[in-house]
Design an enzyme around this catalytic site. Structure first.
Site, short mmCIF file in Angstrom:
data_model
loop_
_atom_site.label_atom_id
_atom_site.label_comp_id
_atom_site.label_asym_id
_atom_site.label_seq_id
_atom_site.Cartn_x
_atom_site.Cartn_y
_atom_site.Cartn_z
N ARG A 1 0.71 -1.09 0.09
CA ARG A 1 0.01 0.21 0.05
C ARG A 1 0.99 1.27 -0.03
O ARG A 1 0.37 2.30 -0.34
CB ARG A 1 -1.11 -0.08 0.94
CG ARG A 1 -2.04 -1.06 0.93
CD ARG A 1 -3.07 -1.20 2.31
NE ARG A 1 -2.49 -1.57 3.41
CZ ARG A 1 -2.14 -2.71 3.88
NH1 ARG A 1 -2.41 -3.62 3.08
NH2 ARG A 1 -1.40 -2.94 4.92
N GLU B 1 5.69 -9.45 15.57
CA GLU B 1 5.34 -9.77 16.73
C GLU B 1 5.49 -11.25 16.94
O GLU B 1 5.95 -11.67 18.06
CB GLU B 1 3.66 -9.63 16.89
CG GLU B 1 2.97 -9.50 18.11
CD GLU B 1 1.58 -9.27 18.05
OE1 GLU B 1 1.08 -8.84 17.20
OE2 GLU B 1 0.95 -9.56 19.24
P1 AMP Z 1 4.63 -1.48 11.92
O1 AMP Z 1 6.09 -2.13 11.12
O2 AMP Z 1 4.25 -1.98 12.92
O3 AMP Z 1 4.80 -0.07 11.81
O4 AMP Z 1 3.63 -1.89 10.78
C1 AMP Z 1 3.23 -1.14 9.53
C2 AMP Z 1 2.76 -2.07 8.49
O5 AMP Z 1 1.63 -2.94 8.78
C3 AMP Z 1 2.35 -1.11 7.21
O6 AMP Z 1 2.79 -1.71 6.15
C4 AMP Z 1 0.80 -1.19 7.37
O7 AMP Z 1 0.32 -1.33 6.02
C5 AMP Z 1 0.67 -2.65 8.25
N1 AMP Z 1 -0.22 -2.45 9.34
C6 AMP Z 1 -0.07 -2.64 10.71
N2 AMP Z 1 -1.28 -2.46 11.60
C7 AMP Z 1 -2.17 -1.91 10.77
C8 AMP Z 1 -3.29 -1.58 10.81
N3 AMP Z 1 -4.16 -1.59 12.07
N4 AMP Z 1 -4.33 -1.25 9.71
C9 AMP Z 1 -3.74 -1.37 8.34
N5 AMP Z 1 -2.57 -1.83 8.10
C10 AMP Z 1 -1.56 -2.09 9.24
#
Ligand code: AMP
Length: 176
Positions: A62, A99
């Site tokens: 995305r 996680e």
């Molecule tokens: P992070 O590495 O934890 O910052 O997660 C970011 C990635 O996970 C991005 O590419 C987001 O598209 C996806 N992501 C994580 N949590 C969500 C959420 N609640 N809704 C949509 N996409 C998420």
């Protein structure tokens, strides 16, 4: 209505996707509204302008949507960051913790010119783990992270604190 509120009205919360307990922020309804896409592109580009970036790095998948439109508006190259095994040419890779378990992202080894200043872009900032891995790829390739942009930031997860050592310009159009 301001842009942030307009976007919040369109983002769709999908509970328990992709797993129990996650509220997934579905941005696809935004793509149905060209005027919103234009405003988002302009807002992100406006914030990036001062940095005079050499490229936009978009994170699969995305992060490709607005990463590409912003790159086009700023008239700079777009560089796709993909999950392991998707890019066809020689790659550099970075492993990072999830996680449960770990993941790998990759970039083409010739995508970034040494010394290039880049903006890292993704649709959503959660814990920041993915964006940090992208920063490490940029540094491995000899580039510099000038700024970050996200369509959505989940500020309660404090991802921004993990990104600050790379750049403190962490822009998000929508904040929760
Ligand atoms: P992070 O590495 O934890 O910052 O997660 C970011 C990635 O996970 C991005 O590419 C987001 O598209 C996806 N992501 C994580 N949590 C969500 C959420 N609640 N809704 C949509 N996409 C998420």
């Amino acid at each position: 209505m301001n842009l942030e509120q307009e976007i919040k009205n369109v983002i769709r919360d999908v509970p328990n996707f992709p797993k129990e307990g996650i509220i997934f922020k579905d941005i696809t309804p935004i793509l149905q509204q060209p005027h919103l896409c234009e405003k988002i592109t302009e807002a992100i580009a406006e914030n990036a302008k001062a940095h005079k970036i050499d490229a936009v790095l978009g994170i699969e998948s995305r992060g490709f949507l607005f990463g590409m439109t912003v790159a086009r508006l700023l008239n700079v190259p777009f560089i796709p960051i993909r999950k392991a095994g998707k890019l066809p040419y020689t790659t550099i890779r970075e492993e990072y913790d999830l996680e449960y378990g770990s993941a790998v992202i990759e970039m083409h080894s010739d995508a970034l010119t040494k010394g290039a200043k880049v903006m890292i872009h993704d649709d959503l900032l959660a814990t920041g783990g993915t964006a940090v891995a992208a920063c490490k790829l940029v540094e491995k390739a000899g580039g510099k992270v000038a700024c970050f942009s996200f369509l959505v930031s989940l500020n309660f997860l404090d991802g921004k604190s993990r990104l600050q050592s790379y750049s403190d310009d962490i822009f998000s159009v929508v904040n929760y």
